[in-house]
Design a protein around this motif. Structure first.
Motif, PDB file in Angstrom:
ATOM      1  N   VAL A 146     -52.082 -33.806  51.456  1.00 17.90           N
ATOM      2  CA  VAL A 146     -50.841 -34.124  52.157  1.00 17.90           C
ATOM      3  C   VAL A 146     -49.952 -34.942  51.242  1.00 17.90           C
ATOM      4  O   VAL A 146     -50.439 -35.779  50.476  1.00 17.90           O
ATOM      5  CB  VAL A 146     -51.152 -34.941  53.438  1.00 17.90           C
ATOM      6  CG1 VAL A 146     -49.903 -35.266  54.209  1.00 17.90           C
ATOM      7  CG2 VAL A 146     -52.142 -34.224  54.322  1.00 17.90           C
ATOM      8  N   VAL A 166     -44.082 -36.279  56.065  1.00 17.07           N
ATOM      9  CA  VAL A 166     -45.419 -35.780  55.783  1.00 17.07           C
ATOM     10  C   VAL A 166     -45.320 -34.279  55.540  1.00 17.07           C
ATOM     11  O   VAL A 166     -44.748 -33.560  56.357  1.00 17.07           O
ATOM     12  CB  VAL A 166     -46.375 -36.065  56.958  1.00 17.07           C
ATOM     13  CG1 VAL A 166     -47.771 -35.566  56.656  1.00 17.07           C
ATOM     14  CG2 VAL A 166     -46.390 -37.546  57.307  1.00 17.07           C
ATOM     15  N   SER A 167     -45.858 -33.825  54.400  1.00 15.25           N
ATOM     16  CA  SER A 167     -45.830 -32.390  54.073  1.00 15.25           C
ATOM     17  C   SER A 167     -47.236 -31.913  53.750  1.00 15.25           C
ATOM     18  O   SER A 167     -47.984 -32.586  53.028  1.00 15.25           O
ATOM     19  CB  SER A 167     -44.944 -32.132  52.860  1.00 15.25           C
ATOM     20  OG  SER A 167     -43.632 -32.547  53.112  1.00 15.25           O
ATOM     21  N   ASP A 168     -47.574 -30.746  54.253  1.00 18.86           N
ATOM     22  CA  ASP A 168     -48.881 -30.153  54.009  1.00 18.86           C
ATOM     23  C   ASP A 168     -48.884 -29.474  52.638  1.00 18.86           C
ATOM     24  O   ASP A 168     -48.000 -28.675  52.329  1.00 18.86           O
ATOM     25  CB  ASP A 168     -49.180 -29.123  55.097  1.00 18.86           C
ATOM     26  CG  ASP A 168     -50.615 -28.613  55.053  1.00 18.86           C
ATOM     27  OD1 ASP A 168     -51.393 -29.076  54.206  1.00 18.86           O
ATOM     28  OD2 ASP A 168     -50.945 -27.748  55.888  1.00 18.86           O
ATOM     29  N   LEU A 204     -52.178 -31.569  60.821  1.00 16.97           N
ATOM     30  CA  LEU A 204     -51.125 -32.343  60.176  1.00 16.97           C
ATOM     31  C   LEU A 204     -50.244 -33.081  61.178  1.00 16.97           C
ATOM     32  O   LEU A 204     -49.810 -34.195  60.916  1.00 16.97           O
ATOM     33  CB  LEU A 204     -50.280 -31.440  59.280  1.00 16.97           C
ATOM     34  CG  LEU A 204     -49.285 -32.141  58.387  1.00 16.97           C
ATOM     35  CD1 LEU A 204     -50.001 -33.068  57.417  1.00 16.97           C
ATOM     36  CD2 LEU A 204     -48.443 -31.142  57.630  1.00 16.97           C
ATOM     37  N   ASN A 220     -56.398 -29.551  52.621  1.00 10.37           N
ATOM     38  CA  ASN A 220     -56.481 -30.914  53.172  1.00 10.37           C
ATOM     39  C   ASN A 220     -55.810 -31.963  52.290  1.00 10.37           C
ATOM     40  O   ASN A 220     -56.209 -33.123  52.266  1.00 10.37           O
ATOM     41  CB  ASN A 220     -57.930 -31.305  53.474  1.00 10.37           C
ATOM     42  CG  ASN A 220     -58.417 -30.665  54.754  1.00 10.37           C
ATOM     43  OD1 ASN A 220     -57.627 -30.314  55.629  1.00 10.37           O
ATOM     44  ND2 ASN A 220     -59.712 -30.492  54.882  1.00 10.37           N
TER      45      ASN A 220
END
Length: 176
Positions: free
Chosen positions: A73, A65-67, A46, A71
């Motif tokens: 995002v 950006v966040s996980d 990430l 896979n």
């Protein structure tokens, strides 16, 4: 079997378990949020994704950006213009893996998103010059998927050596 049925018949919810919760969807307009999924079974880094896409997307404002796991995002943009530009220039890839982007709408849950369609620019070569029109592009593109755009001038002609069509393709099926 009857014994189990009889035992289950006596089960009831407690008052606490019966409580209902009403969830009100905010009345604000949809936020500038994209959910992305990388088409790979390998885990994507990430930190690398965020660093590279911030350079490649050249957003005027920063984005977060966040996980989301598996896979997936979440990209939270500060402006709709940046988000719309990223969508317009898609498809994107990272480390040779396709990144499918989905624009979130109000009331939508991430678990309900099907990452099975993404837009591609298709080039049609070998057509007679006078047949490189918007109408022909729409006809050919409709056989592949949903046509989003045909690269044509104001008179409806496509200038160049090929006809370019942006088509939303179902990537769960093989290309024809």
């Amino acid at each position: 079997m009857d014994e189990i049925t009889n035992r289950c018949a006596g089960l009831k919810l407690s008052l606490k378990e019966e409580a209902e919760v009403e969830i009100n969807v905010p009345l604000t307009e949809d936020g500038p949020v994209l959910i992305g999924k990388f088409c790979t079974k390998q885990r994507v880094n990430l930190e690398s994704v965020a660093r590279v896409l911030k350079l490649v997307w050249k957003a005027e404002n920063n984005f977060e950006v966040s996980d989301l796991g598996e896979n997936m995002v979440m990209f939270l943009f500060q402006t709709k213009d940046d988000m719309e530009r990223v969508l317009l220039l898609s498809p994107w890839s990272f480390d040779k893996y396709l990144l499918i982007l989905h624009k979130m709408v109000r009331g939508e849950a991430v678990k309900d998103i099907k990452f099975d369609k993404t837009p591609f620019w298709i080039q049609i070569h070998g057509l007679p010059t006078m047949c490189q029109t918007k109408e022909v592009g729409l006809s050919i593109g409709a056989t592949l998927g949903k046509v989003e755009k045909v690269d044509a001038n104001t008179k409806g002609f496509c200038l160049g050596n090929s006809l370019r069509i942006r088509v939303l393709l179902d990537i769960s099926k093989p290309l024809c």
